[in-house]
Write a protein that holds these residues in place. Structure first.
Motif, PDB file in Angstrom:
ATOM      1  N   SER A  70       0.819  -1.209   0.000  1.00  0.00           N
ATOM      2  CA  SER A  70       0.000   0.000   0.000  1.00  0.00           C
ATOM      3  C   SER A  70       0.854   1.261   0.000  1.00  0.00           C
ATOM      4  CB  SER A  70      -0.919   0.024   1.226  1.00  0.00           C
ATOM      5  OG  SER A  70      -2.009  -0.854   1.056  1.00  0.00           O
ATOM      6  N   ALA A  71       0.305   2.311  -0.613  1.00  0.00           N
ATOM      7  CA  ALA A  71       0.957   3.624  -0.603  1.00  0.00           C
ATOM      8  C   ALA A  71       1.080   4.112   0.839  1.00  0.00           C
ATOM      9  CB  ALA A  71       0.152   4.611  -1.434  1.00  0.00           C
ATOM     10  N   LEU A  72       2.026   5.003   1.060  1.00  0.00           N
ATOM     11  CA  LEU A  72       2.305   5.489   2.405  1.00  0.00           C
ATOM     12  C   LEU A  72       1.807   6.916   2.599  1.00  0.00           C
ATOM     13  CD1 LEU A  72       5.965   4.150   2.739  1.00  0.00           C
ATOM     14  CD2 LEU A  72       3.814   3.006   3.333  1.00  0.00           C
ATOM     15  N   THR A  73       1.343   7.198   3.792  1.00  0.00           N
ATOM     16  CA  THR A  73       0.913   8.548   4.133  1.00  0.00           C
ATOM     17  C   THR A  73       2.131   9.440   4.352  1.00  0.00           C
ATOM     18  OG1 THR A  73       0.959   8.256   6.529  1.00  0.00           O
ATOM     19  CG2 THR A  73      -1.030   7.523   5.374  1.00  0.00           C
ATOM     20  N   GLU A  74       1.884  10.710   4.613  1.00  0.00           N
ATOM     21  CA  GLU A  74       2.958  11.656   4.903  1.00  0.00           C
ATOM     22  C   GLU A  74       3.793  11.225   6.110  1.00  0.00           C
ATOM     23  OE1 GLU A  74       1.028  15.359   5.723  1.00  0.00           O
ATOM     24  OE2 GLU A  74      -0.258  14.499   7.285  1.00  0.00           O
ATOM     25  N   ASN A 158       7.772  17.709  -2.680  1.00  0.00           N
ATOM     26  CA  ASN A 158       6.618  18.313  -2.015  1.00  0.00           C
ATOM     27  C   ASN A 158       5.349  18.002  -2.796  1.00  0.00           C
ATOM     28  OD1 ASN A 158       5.250  19.751  -0.046  1.00  0.00           O
ATOM     29  ND2 ASN A 158       5.392  21.694  -1.173  1.00  0.00           N
ATOM     30  N   SER A 159       5.177  16.713  -3.095  1.00  0.00           N
ATOM     31  CA  SER A 159       4.151  16.299  -4.038  1.00  0.00           C
ATOM     32  C   SER A 159       3.363  15.118  -3.513  1.00  0.00           C
ATOM     33  CB  SER A 159       4.821  15.912  -5.362  1.00  0.00           C
ATOM     34  OG  SER A 159       3.901  15.340  -6.251  1.00  0.00           O
ATOM     35  N   ILE A 160       2.127  15.021  -3.969  1.00  0.00           N
ATOM     36  CA  ILE A 160       1.317  13.823  -3.782  1.00  0.00           C
ATOM     37  C   ILE A 160       1.273  13.111  -5.125  1.00  0.00           C
ATOM     38  CG2 ILE A 160      -1.002  12.944  -3.333  1.00  0.00           C
ATOM     39  CD1 ILE A 160      -1.423  15.372  -1.520  1.00  0.00           C
ATOM     40  N   VAL A 161       1.546  11.824  -5.142  1.00  0.00           N
ATOM     41  CA  VAL A 161       1.626  11.089  -6.400  1.00  0.00           C
ATOM     42  C   VAL A 161       0.252  10.554  -6.783  1.00  0.00           C
ATOM     43  CG1 VAL A 161       2.755   9.230  -7.636  1.00  0.00           C
ATOM     44  CG2 VAL A 161       3.977  10.443  -5.846  1.00  0.00           C
ATOM     45  N   PHE A 162      -0.375  11.186  -7.736  1.00  0.00           N
ATOM     46  CA  PHE A 162      -1.655  10.672  -8.232  1.00  0.00           C
ATOM     47  C   PHE A 162      -2.003  11.235  -9.588  1.00  0.00           C
ATOM     48  CE2 PHE A 162      -2.940  14.744  -6.780  1.00  0.00           C
ATOM     49  CZ  PHE A 162      -4.106  15.089  -7.439  1.00  0.00           C
ATOM     50  N   GLU A 190       9.755   8.299 -14.475  1.00  0.00           N
ATOM     51  CA  GLU A 190      10.412   7.005 -14.297  1.00  0.00           C
ATOM     52  C   GLU A 190       9.981   6.339 -12.986  1.00  0.00           C
ATOM     53  OE1 GLU A 190      12.548   9.445 -17.053  1.00  0.00           O
ATOM     54  OE2 GLU A 190      12.150   9.777 -14.939  1.00  0.00           O
ATOM     55  N   VAL A 191       9.487   7.168 -12.067  1.00  0.00           N
ATOM     56  CA  VAL A 191       9.020   6.627 -10.795  1.00  0.00           C
ATOM     57  C   VAL A 191       7.664   5.991 -11.003  1.00  0.00           C
ATOM     58  CG1 VAL A 191       8.373   7.162  -8.435  1.00  0.00           C
ATOM     59  CG2 VAL A 191      10.280   8.368  -9.500  1.00  0.00           C
ATOM     60  N   TYR A 192       7.550   4.712 -10.693  1.00  0.00           N
ATOM     61  CA  TYR A 192       6.310   3.977 -10.934  1.00  0.00           C
ATOM     62  C   TYR A 192       5.444   4.001  -9.682  1.00  0.00           C
ATOM     63  CZ  TYR A 192       3.289  -0.129 -11.155  1.00  0.00           C
ATOM     64  OH  TYR A 192       2.235  -0.977 -11.095  1.00  0.00           O
ATOM     65  N   ALA A 193       4.252   4.541  -9.783  1.00  0.00           N
ATOM     66  CA  ALA A 193       3.328   4.562  -8.656  1.00  0.00           C
ATOM     67  C   ALA A 193       2.337   3.414  -8.782  1.00  0.00           C
ATOM     68  CB  ALA A 193       2.573   5.892  -8.617  1.00  0.00           C
ATOM     69  N   PRO A 194       2.319   2.480  -7.833  1.00  0.00           N
ATOM     70  CA  PRO A 194       1.340   1.411  -7.884  1.00  0.00           C
ATOM     71  C   PRO A 194      -0.053   1.987  -7.702  1.00  0.00           C
ATOM     72  CG  PRO A 194       2.396   1.444  -5.748  1.00  0.00           C
ATOM     73  CD  PRO A 194       3.115   2.455  -6.588  1.00  0.00           C
ATOM     74  N   MET A 218       0.314   8.193  -2.474  1.00  0.00           N
ATOM     75  CA  MET A 218       1.622   8.323  -1.847  1.00  0.00           C
ATOM     76  C   MET A 218       1.794   9.735  -1.294  1.00  0.00           C
ATOM     77  SD  MET A 218       4.281   6.489  -1.153  1.00  0.00           S
ATOM     78  CE  MET A 218       4.192   5.117  -2.295  1.00  0.00           C
ATOM     79  N   ASN A 219       2.190   9.828  -0.018  1.00  0.00           N
ATOM     80  CA  ASN A 219       2.423  11.105   0.659  1.00  0.00           C
ATOM     81  C   ASN A 219       1.124  11.856   0.916  1.00  0.00           C
ATOM     82  OD1 ASN A 219       4.198  12.908   1.943  1.00  0.00           O
ATOM     83  ND2 ASN A 219       4.366  14.193   0.123  1.00  0.00           N
ATOM     84  N   LYS A 220       0.008  11.142   0.964  1.00  0.00           N
ATOM     85  CA  LYS A 220      -1.270  11.794   1.270  1.00  0.00           C
ATOM     86  C   LYS A 220      -1.294  12.248   2.728  1.00  0.00           C
ATOM     87  CE  LYS A 220      -3.584   7.509   2.684  1.00  0.00           C
ATOM     88  NZ  LYS A 220      -4.692   6.573   2.438  1.00  0.00           N
ATOM     89  N   ARG A 221      -2.132  13.222   3.025  1.00  0.00           N
ATOM     90  CA  ARG A 221      -2.345  13.630   4.408  1.00  0.00           C
ATOM     91  C   ARG A 221      -2.985  12.476   5.189  1.00  0.00           C
ATOM     92  NH1 ARG A 221      -2.209  19.022   5.884  1.00  0.00           N
ATOM     93  NH2 ARG A 221      -1.866  20.505   4.180  1.00  0.00           N
ATOM     94  N   THR A 222      -2.603  12.324   6.434  1.00  0.00           N
ATOM     95  CA  THR A 222      -3.261  11.312   7.257  1.00  0.00           C
ATOM     96  C   THR A 222      -4.735  11.697   7.399  1.00  0.00           C
ATOM     97  OG1 THR A 222      -2.617  12.516   9.250  1.00  0.00           O
ATOM     98  CG2 THR A 222      -1.177  10.725   8.546  1.00  0.00           C
ATOM     99  N   GLY A 223      -5.586  10.704   7.312  1.00  0.00           N
ATOM    100  CA  GLY A 223      -7.018  10.951   7.408  1.00  0.00           C
ATOM    101  C   GLY A 223      -7.701  11.194   6.078  1.00  0.00           C
ATOM    102  N   ARG A 224      -6.922  11.312   4.990  1.00  0.00           N
ATOM    103  CA  ARG A 224      -7.537  11.505   3.675  1.00  0.00           C
ATOM    104  C   ARG A 224      -8.285  10.241   3.276  1.00  0.00           C
ATOM    105  NH1 ARG A 224      -7.048   8.855  -1.681  1.00  0.00           N
ATOM    106  NH2 ARG A 224      -7.818  10.385  -3.195  1.00  0.00           N
TER     107      ARG A 224
END
Length: 326
Positions: A70-74, A158-162, A190-194, A218-224
């Motif tokens: 799973s993607a990781l939070t901030e 400083n990005s959210i990957v989506f 080149e960075v692959y986001a599942p 990836m890097n989402k705010r907690t609680g999103r």
């Protein structure tokens, strides 16, 4: 009696430079899970049982963004979410903010079957999981080295990957105009986001079901909370069809994308593929997403407006496809 049909996805919006080896790994996983669902359908399993079975299998493999991998939070943690819906009676269950449950889709099924509610989240979902005795894992099970590296890159940018928009801006280097490096929402492509996983099924009795599971962004705010656990947005099933969506969650939520497929079938009288094409074109605005769908008539369809979607589908008459690109 109608013929059964099944479709599954591993996310929309694919890096066109994704290494061939990773593409093949993803396609092999999709094919294995598709065959698992086909075998169950041939054994007369119900649609709701098959979508749970297939999504559970997808959750146990770190290639895509659900369960293990799973993607990781901030904060570098996981907050998984999933939903499931049974077309007959429009019964549904969903969970969000799950941190220890090995198979969130099965917890969503238990919310549907064993609780008076449709949706449980965070500490309430975890407490329910404990009461139900579902299999749970430590944090290390869900977190992969690839995703730790991805989170580091996301934080540096400083990005959210989506975001799957691919810019075509040009820039000048040493007096020569050149194509700018392609990026996804500020990150090198080149960075692959599942991505999110999902499955839709119509069984031999004409019953439709859908399930979706994700680790989020990836890097989402907690609680999103994204679209995947939201009935009518990321997942929907009724007597007409079953739908599972993937892509930019916020755009899918605004469009109530999954329910919209059923709505245009019901109120505009569109066939399944025409309904899918309509909502992808007319309801996403600037959002990038994809979806898979089946109908009670045994049809299967998919659509996306981004650079590919990991997908597989099959019907009882022998059609079978596993693909990524258009």
């Amino acid at each position: 009696m109608v013929g059964w049909a099944i479709a599954l996805h591993g996310g929309a919006g694919v890096d066109p430079n994704l290494p061939t080896e990773r593409q093949e790994q993803a396609k092999q996983l999709l094919a294995r899970c598709l065959n698992l669902g086909i075998s169950a359908l041939r054994s007369s399993a119900s649609a709701i049982d098959v979508v749970e079975l297939v999504v559970r299998e997808l959750e146990t493999d770190p290639i895509f963004n659900s369960g293990c991998g799973s993607a990781l939070t901030e904060n570098g943690t996981v907050e998984m979410e999933a939903s499931i819906m049974d077309g007959p009676g429009r019964r549904c269950g969903a969970v969000s903010g799950v941190t220890t449950v090995k198979n969130p889709v099965s917890l969503a099924r238990l919310v549907m079957d064993k609780s008076p509610h449709s949706y449980l989240a965070f500490t309430g979902a975890e407490k329910f999981a404990q009461q139900m005795g579902v299999e749970r894992e430590d944090n290390d099970y869900f977190i992969t080295d690839d995703n730790i590296g991805m989170l580091k890159l996301a934080k540096e940018a400083n990005s959210i990957v989506f975001d799957y928009r691919i810019p075509t801006n040009r820039y000048e280097s040493c007096g020569v105009e050149m194509e700018s490096p392609i990026k996804m929402n500020g990150l090198p492509i080149e960075v692959y986001a599942p991505e999110t996983v999902g499955c839709v099924v119509v069984d031999g009795e004409g019953r439709c079901a859908a399930a979706t599971s994700t680790g989020g962004l990836m890097n989402k705010r907690t609680g999103r909370i994204g679209d995947s656990p939201l009935i009518g947005a990321g997942t929907y099933a009724c007597d007409l069809c079953g739908v599972s969506c993937t892509g930019e969650g916020e755009a899918i939520i605004r469009a109530t994308l999954a329910r919209e497929v059923a709505a245009v079938m019901e109120y505009k009288g569109l066939a399944l593929q025409a309904a899918v094409d309509f909502v992808i074109k007319e309801r996403l605005d600037d959002g990038k997403a994809g979806l898979i769908a089946v109908s009670k008539k045994g049809e299967v369809a998919y659509g996306f407006n981004c650079v590919g979607m990991f997908r597989g589908c099959a019907t009882e008459d022998g059609f079978m496809e596993v693909g990524i690109w258009e």
